[in-house]
Design a protein around this motif. Structure first.
Motif, PDB file in Angstrom:
ATOM      1  N   VAL A   1      18.691  -6.013 174.969  1.00  0.00           N
ATOM      2  CA  VAL A   1      19.386  -6.423 173.751  1.00  0.00           C
ATOM      3  C   VAL A   1      19.090  -5.367 172.689  1.00  0.00           C
ATOM      4  O   VAL A   1      17.915  -5.042 172.451  1.00  0.00           O
TER       5      VAL A   1
ATOM      6  N   LEU B   1      22.180  -6.308 168.033  1.00  0.00           N
ATOM      7  CA  LEU B   1      21.972  -7.570 168.773  1.00  0.00           C
ATOM      8  C   LEU B   1      22.980  -7.737 169.922  1.00  0.00           C
ATOM      9  O   LEU B   1      23.192  -8.848 170.426  1.00  0.00           O
TER      10      LEU B   1
ATOM     11  N   LEU C   1      15.130 -11.148 173.744  1.00  0.00           N
ATOM     12  CA  LEU C   1      15.459 -11.977 172.574  1.00  0.00           C
ATOM     13  C   LEU C   1      14.266 -12.001 171.622  1.00  0.00           C
ATOM     14  O   LEU C   1      14.422 -11.962 170.402  1.00  0.00           O
TER      15      LEU C   1
ATOM     16  N   ILE D   1      15.553 -12.365 167.819  1.00  0.00           N
ATOM     17  CA  ILE D   1      16.531 -13.464 167.925  1.00  0.00           C
ATOM     18  C   ILE D   1      15.785 -14.783 168.164  1.00  0.00           C
ATOM     19  O   ILE D   1      16.170 -15.820 167.642  1.00  0.00           O
TER      20      ILE D   1
ATOM     21  N   PHE E   1      15.101 -20.199 167.814  1.00  0.00           N
ATOM     22  CA  PHE E   1      16.108 -19.187 167.460  1.00  0.00           C
ATOM     23  C   PHE E   1      16.088 -18.932 165.955  1.00  0.00           C
ATOM     24  O   PHE E   1      15.898 -19.864 165.164  1.00  0.00           O
TER      25      PHE E   1
ATOM     26  N   SER F   1      25.321 -12.373 163.883  1.00  0.00           N
ATOM     27  CA  SER F   1      25.890 -11.862 165.135  1.00  0.00           C
ATOM     28  C   SER F   1      26.683 -12.986 165.784  1.00  0.00           C
ATOM     29  O   SER F   1      26.207 -14.129 165.835  1.00  0.00           O
TER      30      SER F   1
ATOM     31  N   ARG G   1      27.019 -13.443 168.740  1.00  0.00           N
ATOM     32  CA  ARG G   1      26.321 -13.875 169.968  1.00  0.00           C
ATOM     33  C   ARG G   1      25.277 -14.960 169.684  1.00  0.00           C
ATOM     34  O   ARG G   1      24.925 -15.720 170.575  1.00  0.00           O
ATOM     35  N   VAL G   2      24.762 -14.983 168.449  1.00  0.00           N
ATOM     36  CA  VAL G   2      23.772 -16.009 168.097  1.00  0.00           C
ATOM     37  C   VAL G   2      24.540 -17.153 167.444  1.00  0.00           C
ATOM     38  O   VAL G   2      25.086 -17.010 166.349  1.00  0.00           O
TER      39      VAL G   2
ATOM     40  N   GLU H   1      21.988 -20.918 170.756  1.00  0.00           N
ATOM     41  CA  GLU H   1      22.058 -20.178 172.018  1.00  0.00           C
ATOM     42  C   GLU H   1      22.457 -18.721 171.753  1.00  0.00           C
ATOM     43  O   GLU H   1      22.940 -18.399 170.664  1.00  0.00           O
ATOM     44  N   TYR H   2      22.241 -17.877 172.743  1.00  0.00           N
ATOM     45  CA  TYR H   2      22.626 -16.469 172.642  1.00  0.00           C
ATOM     46  C   TYR H   2      23.623 -16.189 173.755  1.00  0.00           C
ATOM     47  O   TYR H   2      23.348 -16.481 174.936  1.00  0.00           O
TER      48      TYR H   2
ATOM     49  N   ALA I   1      25.620 -18.235 178.330  1.00  0.00           N
ATOM     50  CA  ALA I   1      24.696 -18.171 177.196  1.00  0.00           C
ATOM     51  C   ALA I   1      23.305 -18.586 177.639  1.00  0.00           C
ATOM     52  O   ALA I   1      23.126 -19.299 178.641  1.00  0.00           O
TER      53      ALA I   1
END
Ligand code: FES
Length: 648
Positions: free
Chosen positions: A425, A430, A466, A471, A478, A484, A486-487, A496-497, A512
């Motif tokens: 990552v 990210l 992460l 992250i 988290f 981002s 993704r987050v 979740e990522y 994810a």
């Protein structure tokens, strides 16, 4: 009498003139390969004559000190070998002093290398061996039975004990076989104790099967017992999974259902039979050619596979029905290989520390390390830890759960094509990059990724990445303030990522890694960490000199990621080694070298089991080890990485 010296062993002695070199070797305790027992039909007994005056030994070794070259020898020696003074030892008689070199391929007790996650050198010394004999036909003057005749020939030619038993079904066809074969047969003997097969003529092929029965995965290795090579590797999900995901749920199933044990026993035997059939088919052979099977498993899988009532292992004081190694006829277990084949199971250490950990130990041999503090972790649905050296070795078992194998993880899967196995990552953007099994390029360079899920090594990587990129925090939570796409919050509203967007997958949805997944990994790694700390304390060890990571997916684990998440205490990363399925390797070694079975019996008695979960401060320590890498313990060897964590 002439002096004969064998190299590289250096064995020397006087032998009668006219003795052939194969017999001379036997007399002096040198083991030369001789599948045909010296009747000049196998070509395995090649040796090389060293010529010249050897001052060190005080002998003049010459070709003329041997009987003349026989026509039989040209069938097995090529021109180059003949020019290089090679002979078949059973064809060459001693007439004067000789220095004889026994090449590697002709040595009876061969050292062989097992190529797996790690190179392992072992002595090829299987329990099952084949012996070719030629007997005199029965006459009115010689009243010996067919069986006696075979035992006499084996004793005279190979020095096998006269007390050999015949497995009963073998006796039934014996009179027909020896006569049809004109009294020239190959006899297969198990453990210098029992005759398990008599075949017409000279037969060399000898197959064995090593099976590692894991709670989730069954891995099998079809081996050539004659060369020590692994011919085919195959695996499958343990078919018992439908009765429960972990050992405790399978014990419960056995307790709650009258036919529970029977059903689960039948399921695993059926699985082993399927693997044996599938693997021999790949070589255009049949499972009946398999002459021995070795099994490793955890204690619960062992009980179920052998049909032994498992419920007492599941409750205090966690007593096994049997701890000893077993030798059981394959037919008694319903395993469909050669009807007289033996099934050998390695011994149990204690409670949940089963034959699979003994397999890890005989593969890794920490008990041969004189001084240094070695740690070996076997990561499976249950985690087993061994710490120590030749002076003292402790072990414990931790309930890690199946998270590190991909189960209980939302998009977790077995290590199979399509599984993400490595993750990075970017701490700035990210953004994720990853590598999937079966493809060499990394995403995003990889155009059509077709991701299916994440396997064990990918799971450890993603958590470490992460954490490194901030992250997830030290606590595992988290950081939702990050900007981002993704987050995000998943469908259940929990963080979740997104590792792979839907269009990169073959399942049509975003893959994810969730807060729940992070939590499952924390529980597993905390159990391993706490277990290892207790063992270190009991040994008075401040530091570990080396860490070996074993497990079905072990060879692919990124050791830095594993230490970053705190799977084990601090150690110089140069001395952390991932070796793959060491339990499976130990199983293969036990199949190919009976010496390893003796080693297994000894070490199972000597290793000291420590029950860590009952320690009064266990819960407290467990909570402290949930943090990444730990809430208070220091990790000097990765301090430089930890110093940058979460800092863009
Ligand atoms: S032992 Fe078989 S050819 Fe010499």
């Amino acid at each position: 009498m002439p002096t004969v010296i064998f190299q590289p062993s250096g064995r020397r002695g006087l032998v009668d003139e006219g003795t052939n070199l194969l017999d001379a070797a036997r007399q002096l305790g040198v083991d030369i390969e001789s599948v045909c027992g010296g009747v000049k039909v196998c070509g395995k007994c090649k040796i090389k004559i060293e010529t010249g005056f050897f001052e060190k030994f005080g002998i003049d070794s010459r070709l003329s000190n041997l009987s003349a070259f026989l026509p039989d020898e040209t069938d097995y020696l090529n021109e180059e070998e003949i020019a290089d003074n090679y002979r078949l030892s059973c064809c060459a008689e001693v007439l004067g002093d000789l220095l004889v070199f026994v090449p590697e391929e002709s040595r009876g007790a061969k050292q062989v290398v097992l190529e797996t996650g790690k190179e392992r050198v072992f002595n090829l010394n299987p329990a099952v061996r084949k012996y070719y004999i030629e007997m005199q036909a029965a006459t009115l003057e010689d009243h010996r039975s067919d069986a006696e005749r075979i035992k006499d020939a084996l004793n005279a030619k190979y020095g096998l004990p006269r007390e050999l038993n015949f497995d009963y079904p073998i006796l039934r066809d014996l009179p027909t076989i020896v006569r049809e074969a004109h009294w020239k047969v190959t006899v297969t003997v198990w453990n210098r104790q029992e005759i398990i097969l008599v075949e017409p003529g000279l037969v060399q092929r000898s197959l064995g099967l090593a099976v590692d029965v894991g709670t989730t995965t069954v891995a099998a290795y079809l081996c050539d017992l004659h060369t020590g090579q692994v011919l085919v590797v195959d695996s499958m999900m343990n078919p018992q999974v439908r009765y429960g995901e972990d050992v405790l749920s399978r014990i419960t199933y056995a307790m709650m259902n009258d036919d529970g044990l029977e059903k689960m026993h039948a399921a695993i035997i059926d699985g082993i039979n399927t693997l044996a059939r599938r693997m021999t088919e790949k070589l255009d052979l049949t499972p009946e050619l398999i002459l021995e099977v070795t099994l490793v498993f955890n204690t619960v899988m062992q009980h179920i596979a052998l049909g032994i009532e498992p419920s007492h292992i599941g409750r205090s004081p966690f007593t096994a029905g049997t701890k000893e190694a077993q030798n059981i006829k394959a037919r008694d277990l319903g395993i469909k290989v050669w009807k007289a084949a033996n099934v050998h199971t390695l011994p149990v250490e204690a409670g949940f520390v089963g034959p699979d950990n003994v397999g890890v130990l005989i593969a890794e041999e920490p008990y041969k390390e004189p001084e240094k503090m070695r740690m070996v972790i076997d990561i499976g649905t249950n985690g087993e830890i061994d710490i120590g050296n030749a002076k003292r070795l402790l072990c414990t078992s931790c309930a890690t759960g199946p998270a590190l194998e991909g189960a209980q993880i939302k998009f977790g899967m077995r290590a199979a094509p399509g599984a993400i196995e490595k993750v990075r990552v970017d701490p700035e953007t990210l953004e994720a990059s990853y590598k999937i099994i079966g493809r060499d390029e990394w995403y995003p360079e990889l155009k059509k990724a077709d991701v299916k899920g994440i396997c064990g090594s990918g799971i450890i990587d993603v958590v470490a990445e992460l954490f490194k990129s901030g992250i997830i925090q030290k606590s595992g939570r988290f950081n939702m303030k990050l900007d981002s796409p993704r987050v995000r919050k998943g469908e259940d509203g929990r963080p979740e990522y997104v590792l792979a967007w839907a269009d990169e997958t073959s399942i049509g949805k975003d893959i994810a890694f969730t807060q729940g997944d992070v939590r499952a990994v924390q529980l597993a790694k905390s159990a391993l960490y706490v277990g290892s700390r207790y063992l270190m304390e009991k040994l008075g060890a401040q530091n570990l000199d080396s860490v070996t990571l074993a497990g079905a997916f072990g060879s692919y684990i990124d050791k830095e990621s594993a230490m970053l998440i705190g799977m084990f205490p601090d150690c110089d990363l140069d001395n952390v080694l991932a070796v793959g399925n060491a339990a499976g390797d130990g199983d293969k070694l036990a199949l190919l070298d009976v010496g390893k079975r003796e080693e297994a019996a000894r070490i199972a008695r000597e290793v000291e089991f420590v029950e860590t979960a009952i320690e009064p401060d266990f819960q407290e320590r467990f909570a402290a080890a949930m943090a990444f890498p730990h809430s208070t313990d220091k990790f000097p060897h990765i301090e430089h990485i930890l110093a940058k964590v979460g800092k863009k």
